[in-house]
Design a protein around this motif. Structure first.
Motif, PDB file in Angstrom:
ATOM      1  N   ASN A 210      19.771  -1.745  -6.417  1.00 49.23           N
ATOM      2  CA  ASN A 210      19.503  -0.509  -5.689  1.00 49.23           C
ATOM      3  C   ASN A 210      19.948  -0.683  -4.230  1.00 49.23           C
ATOM      4  N   THR A 239      20.581   4.928  -2.533  1.00 53.51           N
ATOM      5  CA  THR A 239      20.376   6.078  -1.636  1.00 53.51           C
ATOM      6  C   THR A 239      20.927   5.836  -0.231  1.00 53.51           C
ATOM      7  N   ARG A 240      21.458   4.630   0.029  1.00 50.77           N
ATOM      8  CA  ARG A 240      21.973   4.327   1.378  1.00 50.77           C
ATOM      9  C   ARG A 240      23.480   4.528   1.449  1.00 50.77           C
ATOM     10  N   LYS A 269      18.002   7.528   2.809  1.00 48.03           N
ATOM     11  CA  LYS A 269      17.272   7.987   1.613  1.00 48.03           C
ATOM     12  C   LYS A 269      18.014   9.014   0.760  1.00 48.03           C
ATOM     13  N   LYS A 270      19.011   9.695   1.361  1.00 47.05           N
ATOM     14  CA  LYS A 270      19.631  10.791   0.599  1.00 47.05           C
ATOM     15  C   LYS A 270      21.134  10.605   0.399  1.00 47.05           C
ATOM     16  N   SER A 271      21.607   9.414   0.676  1.00 49.03           N
ATOM     17  CA  SER A 271      23.052   9.187   0.624  1.00 49.03           C
ATOM     18  C   SER A 271      23.405   8.282  -0.551  1.00 49.03           C
ATOM     19  N   LEU A 274      23.348   8.559  -4.904  1.00 48.03           N
ATOM     20  CA  LEU A 274      22.527   9.778  -5.049  1.00 48.03           C
ATOM     21  C   LEU A 274      23.156  10.927  -4.265  1.00 48.03           C
ATOM     22  N   SER A 281      19.911   8.056  -8.086  1.00 41.62           N
ATOM     23  CA  SER A 281      20.291   6.803  -7.420  1.00 41.62           C
ATOM     24  C   SER A 281      20.461   5.696  -8.452  1.00 41.62           C
TER      25      SER A 281
END
Ligand code: ADP
Length: 396
Positions: A210, A239-240, A269-271, A274, A281
Motif C-alpha cells: 500500500n 492513495t499517495r 489520501k486521495k491520489s 485510487l 487503492s
C-alpha cells in the motif's frame, strides 16, 4: 530469548512474540481503535484468531491486554511476564541521529522526540508505545529499530535536495527513505538464496505494498531509495501521489481555492492508484476492474508499473549494474501481472521470467529462468523478524 515486537500507530498497535532461538512466532495480534472504543485480536501459533471488543482508552491499556493475553492460563504462550526478555519497537523516523537500531534510554527517547517534526503522524505514536511498555515492564530492555536507519548509508549526492543548502543545515531537510527494515531483510535473503557475497552484490528491492518504495542495495548498503523526507515521495501508491512536479500544488491551490494542508491531504489520501482509477487503492480491485474493461483502472496500473520500471532502471544505472531484482510486500509478493509487466522492460539486461515459477505465491522463489543474466526473485518481507533479531543482539 523471547522478544515482544511492537509496531505502534496513533490508534493501533501490532504485536508479535517471537522466540529468537527458533525464529518462530509464538503469538501475534492487533489492538485497534485505541482511544475510540477498542478491538483486540490475538492469535496463538497454530490456533484460530480471536477477535473481541475490549475498551482501550489508551496504549497502556492495550499493552496490558497484550501481556494478559500472552500470559493467559488457557490460551497464553508464556507463564509470566518475566519470560519476555526484551521488547523491540518499530520507530518510523530516526533522522540523521540513528543509523542503526539502538537500546532505548531516556536520552534516546529525547532524540526520537527530536525527530517528531519529520514524521508527525508516526513518531509520537511510536514514543507512546515505548512509554507504555516502559511503565508496564520497567526492567525489560527495549530496543528501537528505525525505518530510516538502513538508508543512512546513502551518499550525499543521493540524499541532498537541490534547494538552498541552509534548509539542510537548519532543518535537516533531505531524503531519508523508509521501509529500511524490509529493504535490509529482503536484500540479505536474496544474497543468501543466490549464494552471493552480500558485501559485493548489487540488488534492487521493490517493496510494493500500500506504501511502496524501491531501494538500490550495493554491497549491503542502501545507496538510493525512492521515498524522501516523508513517505509521500517516489512511486505512486495506494492513495499517495509519489513524485509530482511541486508546481502542481500551486496550480491546484489557485484553481480550487485550497490551502496547502488540504492539498497535502489530497496527495496523501486521495491520489495514487485510487486517484487515477477512482475505483480503489487496492490492486485486487484494480485487477478486477481492469479485467472488466475499466479504462481508468487500467491507466492507474499502467502508470504504477511505468514508475516502477523507471526507478528500477535508474537504480541499475546508479549501481552501474545489477545482480538481482526482488519483489516484496502485498503487491510485490502477490501480483504476478505487475512483476511480468515490470520485467518485460529489462530484456536488454538479459532478464527472462519463468511464468510457471512466477505463478507461485507466498514463498521465497527465483522467478527468472535458469539462463536469465540477472536473477529475479520474490521474497516475502518480514520486518518483525528483523526487529526481533536486532532486539536480541542489542538486549544481550
Ligand atoms: P502496507 O504494509 O503498506 O499497508 P501491504 O504490503 O500489506 O501494505 O500491501 C497491501 C496491498 O497489497 C493491498 O492494498 C493490495 O493492493 C496488495 N495485494 C494484496 N494481496 C494481493 C493480491 N492477491 N493480488 C494483488 N494485490 C494484492
Amino acid at each position: 530469548m523471547k522478544i515482544l515486537v511492537i509496531n505502534c500507530g496513533s490508534s493501533s498497535l501490532k504485536y508479535q512474540l517471537i522466540d529468537s532461538a527458533t525464529e518462530e512466532v509464538l503469538a501475534k495480534g492487533l489492538c485497534e481503535r485505541i482511544g475510540i472504543d477498542g478491538m483486540f485480536t490475538y492469535q496463538k501459533a497454530g490456533s484460530d484468531k480471536q477477535v473481541s471488543q475490549i475498551d482501550q482508552p489508551d496504549h497502556k491499556k492495550s499493552v496490558q491486554l497484550v501481556i494478559d493475553a500472552l500470559t493467559d492460563k488457557e490460551n497464553g504462550v508464556i507463564s509470566s511476564l518475566s519470560e519476555i526478555d526484551a521488547v523491540g519497537h518499530r520507530v518510523v523516523h530516526g533522522g540523521e541521529k540513528f543509523a542503526e537500531s539502538t537500546l532505548i534510554t531516556d536520552d534516546v527517547i529525547k532524540a526520537i522526540e527530536g525527530c517528531n517534526e519529520l514524521a508527525p503522524l508516526h513518531n509520537p505514536a511510536n514514543i507512546i508505545g515505548i512509554n507504555a511498555c516502559k511503565e508496564l515492564m520497567p526492567s525489560v530492555p527495549q530496543v528501537a529499530v528505525f525505518d530510516t536507519a538502513f538508508h543512512q548509508t546513502m551518499p550525499e549526492e543521493a540524499y541532498l535536495y537541490a534547494i538552498p543548502y541552509e534548509y539542510y543545515t537548519k532543518y535537516a531537510i533531505r531524503k531519508y527513505g523508509f521501509h529500511g527494515t524490509s529493504h535490509s531483510y529482503v536484500s540479505k535473503r536474496v544474497a543468501d538464496i543466490l549464494g552471493l557475497d552480500y558485501n559485493k552484490a548489487k540488488i534492487v528491492v521493490c517493496h510494493l505494498g500500500n506504501g511502496a518504495s524501491i531501494c538500490a542495495v550495493d554491497g549491503g548498503k542502501s545507496v538510493e531509495t525512492s521515498m524522501g523526507l516523508t513517505p509521500l515521495m517516489g512511486l505512486s501508491m495506494g492513495t499517495r501521489s509519489g513524485e509530482i512536479d511541486p508546481g502542481v500544488m500551486e496550480f491546484i491551490a489557485n484553481k480550487e481555492g485550497l490551502e496547502l494542508k488540504e492539498i497535502m491531504t489530497i496527495l496523501n489520501k486521495k491520489s495514487g492508484v485510487l486517484g487515477i482509477s477512482g475505483v480503489s487503492s487496492d490492486f485486487r480491485d484494480l485487477d478486477a476492474a481492469s479485467a472488466d474493461g475499466n479504462a481508468q483502472a487500467k491507466a492507474a496500473k499502467a502508470e504504477f508499473i511505468h514508475r516502477v520500471v523507471s526507478y528500477v532502471g535508474g537504480y541499475v544505472a546508479v549501481m552501474n549494474g545489477v545482480d538481482a531484482i526482488v519483489f516484496t510486500a502485498g503487491i510485490g509478493e502477490n501480483d504476478k501481472g505487475v512483476r511480468t509487466e515490470v520485467c518485460k522492460h529489462f530484456g536488454y539486461l538479459g532478464i527472462a521470467i519463468d511464468e510457471e515459477k512466477n505463478s507461485k505465491r507466498g514463498e521465497e522463489i527465483v522467478i527468472s529462468t535458469d539462463d536469465s543474466k540477472v536473477k529475479v526473485l520474490v521474497v516475502p518481507t518480514n520486518e518483525e523478524l528483523m526487529i526481533a533479531r536486532d532486539t536480541e543482539r542489542l538486549a544481550k
